[in-house]
Structures are given as structure tokens and as C-alpha cells.
Design an enzyme around this catalytic site. Structure first.
Site, short mmCIF file in Angstrom:
data_model
loop_
_atom_site.label_atom_id
_atom_site.label_comp_id
_atom_site.label_asym_id
_atom_site.label_seq_id
_atom_site.Cartn_x
_atom_site.Cartn_y
_atom_site.Cartn_z
N ASP A 67 0.81 -1.22 0.00
CA ASP A 67 0.00 0.00 0.00
C ASP A 67 0.85 1.27 0.00
O ASP A 67 2.06 1.22 0.19
CB ASP A 67 -0.97 -0.01 1.20
CG ASP A 67 -0.31 -0.41 2.52
OD1 ASP A 67 0.93 -0.40 2.59
OD2 ASP A 67 -1.04 -0.71 3.48
N ASP A 136 -7.81 -2.12 13.82
CA ASP A 136 -9.18 -2.52 13.50
C ASP A 136 -9.23 -3.81 12.68
O ASP A 136 -10.25 -4.18 12.12
CB ASP A 136 -9.90 -1.38 12.73
CG ASP A 136 -9.18 -0.99 11.44
OD1 ASP A 136 -8.14 -1.62 11.11
OD2 ASP A 136 -9.64 -0.07 10.75
N HIS A 138 -7.34 -4.40 9.98
CA HIS A 138 -7.07 -4.25 8.54
C HIS A 138 -5.76 -4.92 8.16
O HIS A 138 -4.86 -5.09 8.98
CB HIS A 138 -7.10 -2.77 8.10
CG HIS A 138 -5.99 -1.89 8.58
ND1 HIS A 138 -6.21 -0.73 9.29
CD2 HIS A 138 -4.64 -1.98 8.43
CE1 HIS A 138 -5.06 -0.15 9.55
NE2 HIS A 138 -4.09 -0.89 9.04
C1 GLP Z 1 -0.55 0.51 8.55
C2 GLP Z 1 -0.25 -0.34 7.32
C3 GLP Z 1 -0.59 -1.78 7.56
C4 GLP Z 1 0.00 -2.22 8.88
C5 GLP Z 1 -0.61 -1.44 9.99
C6 GLP Z 1 -0.17 -1.86 11.37
O1 GLP Z 1 -1.87 0.93 8.62
N1 GLP Z 1 -0.94 0.10 6.15
O2 GLP Z 1 -0.11 -2.56 6.48
O3 GLP Z 1 -0.21 -3.60 9.07
O4 GLP Z 1 -0.22 -0.09 9.78
O5 GLP Z 1 0.93 -1.14 11.75
P1 GLP Z 1 1.81 -1.40 13.03
O6 GLP Z 1 2.59 -2.61 12.73
O7 GLP Z 1 2.64 -0.17 13.15
O8 GLP Z 1 0.87 -1.58 14.16
#
Ligand code: GLP
Length: 236
Positions: A67, A136, A138
């Protein structure tokens, strides 16, 4: 799904890096699906160490990221292209023209999404997809919704995601409201999926995603349908 729990982030990252390195060693011209966020940072550090100390080479692989924020150029310090340069690409021997991150400044984002999927199809999907999980549930930026979106698409970020990711920006108002994300089909095309996460809140999301119903309200739940998912989770 295989689940591995670790006490520390370092141990978890070393285990996840071994899985990625395994794919690279077995198939030097593999396609690696890569992720951003704080969770994979330790995995990248460990892969860099293996590159320097054990001769792990990225020279023949192709990378495809999940992304990118819409509106951020790759030179923006909070863009995911910049993140990848900083944490991995500039530290290993990957060929830059074999690294793909959606272009957040594309004049026609819909065309960029279609081109991204076409490239992924030409590559035959990823051999290994590294994933994190958002607060959430995702994956990539596939936010809770009424439906799963198969294709790479432009998404409106959920308020909780904007808030969670504001820690990387000067203020919450600086966080882009939209992003381009690989869709669920692109993610599920992976031969192998490795999900990394830390802490009690992520553990609860992972448990719900893998033991409850498959629902677009908890996007990571679709991973139940994949035959080769390994979750590496650490307490801290
Ligand atoms: C962002 C990315 C995701 C990632 C998420 C969790 O939103 N787009 O791909 O999994 O963060 O991030 P973290 O690992 O910092 O909690």
C-alpha cells in the site's frame, strides 16, 4: 494457520526474518510481498543483518508492497516508498527497478490500481507476503467494510487508522485520508503468508480473525481461507 508466540519483539522478528530468508534462499528470483508499519521493522533489520553477515542476497528478487498513502510522493518521509528505502531497500542489494510500491501521486489513481494488479498477475502473485495487522483488523489498508474488495483500490482510511498512524506525522491533520491498497485477491494470491504483530491488543484481533466468522468487518479474517499462513506474535 500456524501460530508462534515469543516473549520479545527481537525473537519474533528473527523468526519472521528466517521465514522470509527461507523463501529467498529456496528461490532467489522470488516475488516478495512487503509491508510497512512498526511491526515488520525488526524483521527488516534482521534481514539486513543476514545480508551483511550471511550473504543473503536480494539481487534477483522482485518486491511488491501492499500500500501507499494517496497524495504522498516517494520522497515524502512518511510515504511507504520512503519507509521501504530507509528500512530495507537502501540496506540490501535489491535492484530498485524490481521494487514496486503503489504511486501515491499517480494522476489517475484508478489506472495506477489496475496497472498494479496487472503487474502482480504478470508476476504470478507473490511467493511470500509479509503482513501486519491494523488495530481494526485491517491488512494492507483493507479497512472494515460491507464487502471484501478483491482488486487494488483507493480506500478511505478509517478514523482509528488515521489516529493510530498519526504517531508518525507532526499532527493528525497531516495524515492522508486516503490510500491505495492491494486488495484481498492480491494478498491471497501469495503462496505463503507471514503475519507479524506484537502486544495484547493485536493478539485479541488475531484470535478473533482466525477463530470467528470470515467477515469484511474484520478484514484479516479472510486469511482463514488461505492454506499457508504463519503468525509470529510477541508479547512486547
Ligand atoms: C498501517 C499499514 C498496515 C500495517 C498497519 C499496522 O496501517 N498500512 O499494512 O499492518 O499499519 O501497523 P503497526 O505494525 O505499526 O501496528
Amino acid at each position: 494457520m500456524e501460530f508462534h508466540a515469543f516473549k520479545s519483539f527481537g525473537e519474533m522478528s528473527a523468526a519472521a526474518a528466517l521465514a522470509v530468508a527461507g523463501t529467498l534462499r529456496e528461490k532467489p528470483d522470488c516475488v516478495l510481498g512487503l509491508a510497512t508499519g512498526s511491526s515488520p521493522v525488526g524483521t527488516y533489520d534482521e534481514l539486513v543483518r543476514m545480508h551483511h553477515e550471511e550473504g543473503l542476497s536480494f539481487a534477483r528478487c522482485t518486491t511488491v508492497n501492499l500500500d501507499e498513502y494517496l497524495g504522498l510522493a516517494g520522497t515524502h518521509p512518511q510515504s511507504y516508498r520512503f519507509f521501504m528505502e530507509k528500512h530495507l531497500f537502501s540496506r540490501v542489494d535489491v535492484r530498485r527497478d524490481a521494487t514496486f510500491v503503489p504511486d501515491g501521486t499517480a494522476a489517475d489513481p484508478a489506472a495506477e490500481c489496475a496497472a498494479y494488479d496487472a503487474r502482480l498477475a504478470r508476476l504470478g502473485g507473490t511467493d511470500l507476503q509479509l503482513l501486519g495487522i491494523g488495530p481494526d483488523g485491517h491488512v494492507g489498508f483493507n479497512e472494515p467494510d460491507d464487502v471484501f474488495t478483491p482488486q487494488t483500490h483507493v480506500v478511505d482510511l478509517a478514523p482509528s487508522t488515521i489516529e493510530a498512524n498519526s504517531r508518525f506525522f507532526a499532527s493528525e491533520t497531516d495524515v492522508p485520508r486516503k490510500a491505495i491498497t492491494m486488495g484481498m485477491k492480491g494478498i491471497l494470491l501469495a503462496r505463503k503468508i507471514v503475519l507479524v504483530a506484537s502486544g495484547a491488543a493485536k493478539r485479541a484481533k488475531i484470535d478473533a480473525a482466525f477463530s470467528g466468522p470470515v467477515t469484511p468487518r474484520l478484514p484479516a479474517s479472510i486469511l482463514q481461507l488461505h492454506r499457508d499462513v504463519t503468525v509470529f506474535w510477541s508479547e512486547t
